[in-house]
Structures are given as C-alpha cells and as structure tokens.
Write an enzyme that holds these catalytic residues in place. Sequence first.
Site, mmCIF file in Angstrom:
data_model
loop_
_atom_site.group_PDB
_atom_site.id
_atom_site.type_symbol
_atom_site.label_atom_id
_atom_site.label_comp_id
_atom_site.label_asym_id
_atom_site.label_seq_id
_atom_site.Cartn_x
_atom_site.Cartn_y
_atom_site.Cartn_z
ATOM 1 N N PHE A 150 -11.004 26.708 27.851
ATOM 2 C CA PHE A 150 -11.896 25.717 27.235
ATOM 3 C C PHE A 150 -12.610 26.271 26.004
ATOM 4 O O PHE A 150 -13.514 25.625 25.481
ATOM 5 C CB PHE A 150 -12.938 25.242 28.261
ATOM 6 C CG PHE A 150 -12.314 24.564 29.449
ATOM 7 C CD1 PHE A 150 -12.039 23.201 29.418
ATOM 8 C CD2 PHE A 150 -11.972 25.282 30.579
ATOM 9 C CE1 PHE A 150 -11.439 22.566 30.499
ATOM 10 C CE2 PHE A 150 -11.372 24.655 31.666
ATOM 11 C CZ PHE A 150 -11.111 23.294 31.631
ATOM 12 N N CYS A 258 -6.329 21.478 18.774
ATOM 13 C CA CYS A 258 -6.330 20.985 20.160
ATOM 14 C C CYS A 258 -6.522 19.478 20.282
ATOM 15 O O CYS A 258 -5.666 18.790 20.837
ATOM 16 C CB CYS A 258 -7.416 21.698 20.949
ATOM 17 S SG CYS A 258 -6.998 23.413 21.248
ATOM 18 N N LYS A 261 -3.635 16.971 19.174
ATOM 19 C CA LYS A 261 -2.387 17.086 19.946
ATOM 20 C C LYS A 261 -2.621 16.802 21.427
ATOM 21 O O LYS A 261 -1.786 16.194 22.088
ATOM 22 C CB LYS A 261 -1.746 18.463 19.727
ATOM 23 C CG LYS A 261 -2.253 19.563 20.632
ATOM 24 C CD LYS A 261 -1.392 20.798 20.562
ATOM 25 C CE LYS A 261 -2.040 21.972 21.277
ATOM 26 N NZ LYS A 261 -2.187 21.834 22.724
#
Length: 437
Positions: A150, A258, A261
């Site tokens: 994350f 990120c 996509k």
Amino acid sequence: MGNSSKIGIFGAGWVGLVTGACFAELGHQVVIRDIVPEKISMLQRGEVPFHEQDVPELLRRNAERLTFTLDVNDIADCTFLFVCVDTPPTYSGDADLSRVWTVVDELPELSGRPILVMKSTVPVGTGEKVRAGLDQRGLSHVGYVSNPEFLAEGHAVRDFMAPDRVVVGAFQAKDVEAVAGLYDGIEGPVVRADVNSAEMIKLAANAFLMTRISFINEIANVCEATDADVVKVAEGVGLDHRLGSHFLRAGIGYGGSCFPKDSLALKQLASNSGYHFQLLSAVIEVNELQKRRMIGKLKRHLGSLRGKRVALLGLAFKAGTDDMREAPSIVLASRLLAEGAEVRAWDPVANGSSLPEGVDVVGSVLEAVQGADAAVIVTEWPELEGLASAETLAAMANPLIIDGRNLLDPEETRRAGFGYEGIGRPLLAADAVPQTV
Ligand SMILES: NC(=O)c1ccc[n+]([C@@H]2O[C@H](COP(=O)([O-])OP(=O)(O)OC[C@H]3O[C@@H](n4cnc5c(N)ncnc54)[C@H](O)[C@@H]3O)[C@@H](O)[C@H]2O)c1
C-alpha cells in the site's frame, strides 16, 4: 527485532527496492533480482535508479545485508521469494500478468519450504492460478501468500515502516504466520485473510481512494458553477469523523502507476465476471474529464490557444517522485500541442522523457514562464509555492496562473498582480474576462 530470514525479491522498482531496503533495515538478508542490467549495475554502484526520499540512505546503511543480481539462481536459497514485478494494463484494461508468470517459470530448483509472496497488485483469483501453476511445475512444496503493498511514492519508506495495516492472505495458516513474522519490529495491525480477499483488499482500497478524489473533483466543478469554494467545503466535510479529510483535495485528476491501471483492472475484473461496476466506471470517466478541464480554463482566459505560450509547472504525477506514468502533465501537454500552443515544461526531478515530442523541457521555473501567456501548476511541488513573485510577473507576457492543485492563495496571487484560477474556487469578474483573440 525478530529472527533474520533470507529474502529474495523479484523486481528492483519502487515496490521491490523499498521492500528490500526496509526488510534489510529490519535485519533480514535480502537479494534483489531484476532483469534490467543497467538498474542492477547502478544499484551495485550504490546509486538509486529513481527519486524516492529515504531509499538512498536505507540502502547505504544496510549495504552489507543487501545484494543485487541479474541471476535468478542467486535467490535459490531464500526462504521468502517476493514478487514485486510490474503488472501494467493490457489493451483490454486487464492487468498484464506476463511478468508474474515469467517469475513462476524462472524459479530455480528450491529446497525446503520456501514461500512465494505476491506483492505486485494482481486481479482476484491470481493466487489460485499461481498456486496451480506452481503445482504443475512440481513446486507443490513452495507456499503461496498474497501480501499486497500500500506504499505511496514520495513517502514510500515511511509507509512501509509505519503501515496502516499489513495484509497477509494464504492458503495455509502457517504461511500467514511466517510472512507476518517478517514484519516483526514494525508497528501496525496485521489483517489475516484468505488469498482472494487479500487481493480484493488492495483493489478495493485503491478504488475507494480514487472515488474520493473524483468525488471532490465533481464537487469542485459544482462549486465553480455556484460560486462556492471547494477548499472550504473540503475542510468542513473532512472534519466529519465519519468521513475524514484524506483524499479530499480537489485538483487536476489522479495519475501515476497505480490508480489508473488498478481502477481499469478492477472494472475489467468485475465485467469479466459479469458485473458492471457502475460507480467505478464513473470515477474513471470523471478523472479523464478533469484533466481536460484545464484546457477549458485556459481558453476562458486566453481565447484560442493557437500560438500562445503555456508553461507547464510540474511533470511528475505528484510531488516527491520523478514518476511520470499516467501523469496528467502528459495529457495536458498533448492537448495543448493539439490546440496549437507552444509548451515549455519544468519539473525539479522528472526528466520529461515521456512527454509528447514538441514540448520544450527547461531547467528552471523562470525559464518556463519567460514570455508565457499562462503558467499552469500541474504538480504540487513546494518549489512552486512562491510562484506568484515579482520575478515571475516580470517574466510572463501575460501574468495568468492556472492552479491545477490549489497550491496558491487566490487573494495573495491576485494582489501580486496575477490573474488566477484554481479548481473549484470562486472567480473574480476580472479573472473571467477573456482576452481579445
Ligand atoms: N509504485 C507504487 O506506488 C506501488 C504501490 C503499491 C503497489 N504497487 C504494485 O507493485 C508492483 C510493482 O510496481 P512498481 O511501481 O515497483 O513497478 P516498477 O515498474 O517500478 O518495477 C518493476 C520492476 O520489475 C522488474 N522485472 C520485470 N520482470 C522481472 C523478472 N522476471 N524478474 C525480476 N525483475 C523483473 C522490472 O525490470 C522493474 O524494474 C505493481 O503491480 C504495482 O501495481 C506499486
């Protein structure tokens, strides 16, 4: 500090390198393998291939516990094998897992019971497929764990070392505990899950963050139509403890390696499973339109953009990184060139190599704004906080600032002699008057 393990990492990108450096900091032995020779040589020389604060220091400090290699056999004696390769979108919007499969195919002879740990962001169901692939290759003795990452670029090391949570999903409980044990020494809750749910946590968390961004951007657009100020609105909304203030900053739209996509991949994952994810489709569309709204703002002030000189300030998709993947600056530059504008661009760290041909990338803000009809703040670099200066005023042909990040104070900027338009902020009558074309 827990027991030291030997960890192999596939991929020396943002995730692989940060993961490797942080595990080394925790006392583990780490071997990082990539397939790009230049990257590995740079790392072996002690250089970092991209801009990310704290990574150089961490690599230096833990040099004796870190090795870099092109040779997959160098990870053969590792107990944990982290997959941190890129999973870009295909033309259909699905995640391209070819690099993940290459890793599975390339695994050398492994003894004992090593665990393959998936840190790359992958569609739900990937773990089950990789598990079957390992079994087919005669690697049933290799465990499999989903451990999504994350971290956010710009403060990736901080995010890794002080995570909101660590998510570990496995087919066998002992594998969950083994991987969770690697994080001993790091404070933060561990979410233990099945593999499918762990994969979904990553996709859902990203989708939620993007939803907040598109939500506040739409509120900003309504603010513009109703003379409200989105900065005040976000402050008032964000103080509600049920909502919180994160990701409520209106702007030019999200980009990066990120969000775009991963949102497409989740949308595709849903539609491949027969479900139309309406909300996410709207989030994606709102974001695309948001990037283009900057052109409308410029035209409102300048009329036709043909022959106008526009300074693009900031190229990276956000401050603190040189990553330009899916950066709004690329869309803006292409649209400006298509409108016939002359584009000068500046960024403190991104080199602009992924900009369309025809953009002039310069070395300072002052060069970028020289003779410009408008300056557009595209990335919220702290260096741009002082943009509304006498120097800029003297340099620009037309002192207009379009602030795609609401970085500047509108009143101060106007007082300094500039025309100003942000995102979702009230316009003054003077700001809105178009120049003669
Ligand atoms: N960048 C982020 O902020 C971030 C955050 C969380 C999750 N992720 C996810 O993590 C994954 C990696 O992202 P990234 O930004 O680090 O990507 P990246 O493109 O920066 O790095 C990937 C690296 O993997 C290497 N690679 C490809 N095939 C390989 C192989 N067979 N063996 C060894 N190395 C190989 C590439 O050469 C490259 O250096 C992606 O799935 C991404 O979605 C990224």
